[in-house]
Design a protein around this motif. Structure first.
Motif, PDB file in Angstrom:
ATOM      1  N   ILE A   1       0.849  -1.185   0.000  1.00 30.38           N
ATOM      2  CA  ILE A   1       0.000   0.000   0.000  1.00 30.38           C
ATOM      3  C   ILE A   1       0.883   1.233   0.000  1.00 30.38           C
ATOM      4  O   ILE A   1       2.032   1.201   0.425  1.00 30.38           O
ATOM      5  CB  ILE A   1      -0.960   0.027   1.206  1.00 30.38           C
ATOM      6  CG1 ILE A   1      -0.205   0.062   2.526  1.00 30.38           C
ATOM      7  CG2 ILE A   1      -1.913  -1.153   1.170  1.00 30.38           C
ATOM      8  CD1 ILE A   1      -1.090   0.276   3.738  1.00 30.38           C
ATOM      9  N   THR A   2       0.339   2.327  -0.472  1.00 25.88           N
ATOM     10  CA  THR A   2       1.093   3.576  -0.507  1.00 25.88           C
ATOM     11  C   THR A   2       0.972   4.316   0.820  1.00 25.88           C
ATOM     12  O   THR A   2       0.090   4.012   1.633  1.00 25.88           O
ATOM     13  CB  THR A   2       0.579   4.494  -1.631  1.00 25.88           C
ATOM     14  OG1 THR A   2      -0.755   4.876  -1.330  1.00 25.88           O
ATOM     15  CG2 THR A   2       0.637   3.808  -2.974  1.00 25.88           C
ATOM     16  N   SER A   3       1.829   5.271   1.013  1.00 26.28           N
ATOM     17  CA  SER A   3       1.750   6.078   2.229  1.00 26.28           C
ATOM     18  C   SER A   3       0.456   6.889   2.242  1.00 26.28           C
ATOM     19  O   SER A   3      -0.069   7.206   3.301  1.00 26.28           O
ATOM     20  CB  SER A   3       2.966   6.988   2.353  1.00 26.28           C
ATOM     21  OG  SER A   3       3.128   7.777   1.195  1.00 26.28           O
ATOM     22  N   ILE A   4      -0.083   7.201   1.067  1.00 26.49           N
ATOM     23  CA  ILE A   4      -1.360   7.919   0.986  1.00 26.49           C
ATOM     24  C   ILE A   4      -2.476   7.072   1.597  1.00 26.49           C
ATOM     25  O   ILE A   4      -3.311   7.576   2.355  1.00 26.49           O
ATOM     26  CB  ILE A   4      -1.709   8.268  -0.477  1.00 26.49           C
ATOM     27  CG1 ILE A   4      -0.635   9.173  -1.077  1.00 26.49           C
ATOM     28  CG2 ILE A   4      -3.091   8.893  -0.578  1.00 26.49           C
ATOM     29  CD1 ILE A   4      -0.445  10.496  -0.383  1.00 26.49           C
ATOM     30  N   THR A   5      -2.501   5.761   1.291  1.00 25.62           N
ATOM     31  CA  THR A   5      -3.497   4.869   1.879  1.00 25.62           C
ATOM     32  C   THR A   5      -3.342   4.838   3.388  1.00 25.62           C
ATOM     33  O   THR A   5      -4.329   4.840   4.123  1.00 25.62           O
ATOM     34  CB  THR A   5      -3.362   3.447   1.303  1.00 25.62           C
ATOM     35  OG1 THR A   5      -3.582   3.509  -0.106  1.00 25.62           O
ATOM     36  CG2 THR A   5      -4.355   2.491   1.935  1.00 25.62           C
ATOM     37  N   LEU A   6      -2.127   4.815   3.856  1.00 28.77           N
ATOM     38  CA  LEU A   6      -1.863   4.806   5.292  1.00 28.77           C
ATOM     39  C   LEU A   6      -2.385   6.078   5.953  1.00 28.77           C
ATOM     40  O   LEU A   6      -2.944   6.027   7.049  1.00 28.77           O
ATOM     41  CB  LEU A   6      -0.368   4.648   5.547  1.00 28.77           C
ATOM     42  CG  LEU A   6       0.058   4.426   6.976  1.00 28.77           C
ATOM     43  CD1 LEU A   6      -0.596   3.180   7.548  1.00 28.77           C
ATOM     44  CD2 LEU A   6       1.559   4.283   7.036  1.00 28.77           C
TER      45      LEU A   6
END
Length: 45
Positions: free
Chosen positions: A22-27
């Motif tokens: 997952i991307t840091s944006i999802t996090l």
């Protein structure tokens, strides 16, 4: 494979395994994924 936020939320809500990165944006958008026991992957930037 890198998963987007909507697919991660859908899988968690259905209590399915989340396999993939997952991307840091999802996090940022969905922080509970960090503690989700069925998450198998890593965080990418």
């Amino acid at each position: 494979m890198i998963l987007d936020t909507s697919s991660v939320i859908l899988r968690v809500s259905r209590e399915r395994k989340v396999e993939g990165n997952i991307t840091s944006i999802t996090l940022i958008e969905y922080p509970p994924v960090r503690l989700y026991g069925k998450f198998v992957g890593r965080y990418t930037s």
